[in-house]
Design a protein around this motif. Structure first.
Motif, PDB file in Angstrom:
ATOM      1  N   UNK A  54       0.829  -1.212   0.000  1.00 19.15           N
ATOM      2  CA  UNK A  54       0.000   0.000   0.000  1.00 19.15           C
ATOM      3  C   UNK A  54       0.859   1.256   0.000  1.00 19.15           C
ATOM      4  N   UNK A  55       2.143   1.108   0.322  1.00 15.92           N
ATOM      5  CA  UNK A  55       3.064   2.251   0.350  1.00 15.92           C
ATOM      6  C   UNK A  55       3.896   2.267  -0.927  1.00 15.92           C
ATOM      7  N   UNK A  56       3.221   2.111  -2.049  1.00 11.18           N
ATOM      8  CA  UNK A  56       3.907   1.874  -3.318  1.00 11.18           C
ATOM      9  C   UNK A  56       4.794   3.028  -3.766  1.00 11.18           C
ATOM     10  N   UNK A  57       4.516   4.257  -3.326  1.00 13.13           N
ATOM     11  CA  UNK A  57       5.340   5.386  -3.761  1.00 13.13           C
ATOM     12  C   UNK A  57       6.188   5.935  -2.616  1.00 13.13           C
ATOM     13  N   UNK A  58       6.468   5.088  -1.632  1.00 16.40           N
ATOM     14  CA  UNK A  58       7.266   5.516  -0.481  1.00 16.40           C
ATOM     15  C   UNK A  58       8.589   4.765  -0.427  1.00 16.40           C
ATOM     16  N   UNK A  59       9.535   5.346   0.297  1.00 18.36           N
ATOM     17  CA  UNK A  59      10.717   4.607   0.722  1.00 18.36           C
ATOM     18  C   UNK A  59      10.406   4.062   2.108  1.00 18.36           C
ATOM     19  N   UNK A  60      10.610   2.770   2.303  1.00 21.80           N
ATOM     20  CA  UNK A  60      10.276   2.140   3.577  1.00 21.80           C
ATOM     21  C   UNK A  60      11.514   1.453   4.144  1.00 21.80           C
TER      22      UNK A  60
END
Length: 212
Positions: free
Chosen positions: A48-54
């Protein structure tokens, strides 16, 4: 050739340095896994955090090695330590929460207490960065009471004005075959609307109650 390139990029991912300035992505998320949290469903959350750096904070390299290939591929990198300080094994460099740029710190459901120096680190992070903090909890079903105590001790320690109540929610109308399997709509305010991406409608199993 393409397959070799992809493998090489994935192999390099854990060695990427944590951002100390605004990254060229929508947002940066740090997920704490150093307090006995389970990892079931972590890959779903990361999608769900496809456009984030995790970035993941893990208690040991062995813990990271045991994660699924899906989680490793979806996470930008991992660091060993706890909320007070964590280290990049590839470079030996040590970080703190205030020394990195992040928009959101996620603390999944605790099974171990957060130490005093970690509490201080989170307080400093919130004051310095003014960023978000997402703490997961549980209802009072089963071992949930232990989780609630751990979460509430932490929330009180950081000066939060919300805690978890020793209750669970049941919905006789919006559910999946049983009232404790609550079907809920995720409708955050506009500034947090990214939290609903890919999860506008969710199934909650015996959800808990937040008290103000």
């Amino acid at each position: 050739m393409v397959g070799v390139l992809v493998v090489a990029l994935l192999a390099l991912a854990p060695a990427l340095a944590l951002p100390t300035a605004r990254a060229a992505v929508s947002y940066v998320v740090v997920v704490d896994l150093s307090h006995g949290q389970g990892v079931k469903g972590l890959d779903v959350f990361l999608r769900t955090l496809y456009d984030a750096e995790v970035y993941l904070i893990v208690p040991s390299k062995e813990f990271y090695d045991a994660l699924s290939p899906q989680v490793k591929a979806l996470a930008t990198g991992y660091y060993v330590g706890n909320l007070a300080k964590f280290r990049d094994l590839a470079t030996g460099r040590e970080y703190t929460l205030t020394g990195i740029y992040t928009d959101l710190l996620v603390i999944p459901q605790l099974t171990k207490p957060i130490a005093a120096d970690e509490v201080d680190a989170v307080i400093s992070y919130l004051k310095t960065r003014g960023a978000g903090l997402w703490v997961a909890g549980d209802s009072d079903y089963g071992a949930g009471e232990d989780v609630i105590k751990l979460v509430n001790d932490f929330m009180i320690a950081i000066g939060a004005n919300i805690v978890l109540d020793y209750l669970s929610v049941a919905d006789p109308v919006s559910n999946c075959a049983a009232d404790y399997r609550v079907v809920a709509w995720v409708r955050p305010p506009k500034e947090l609307e990214f939290l609903a991406y890919g999860a506008e409608k969710i199934l909650m199993h015996g959800p808990g109650v937040v008290a103000f």
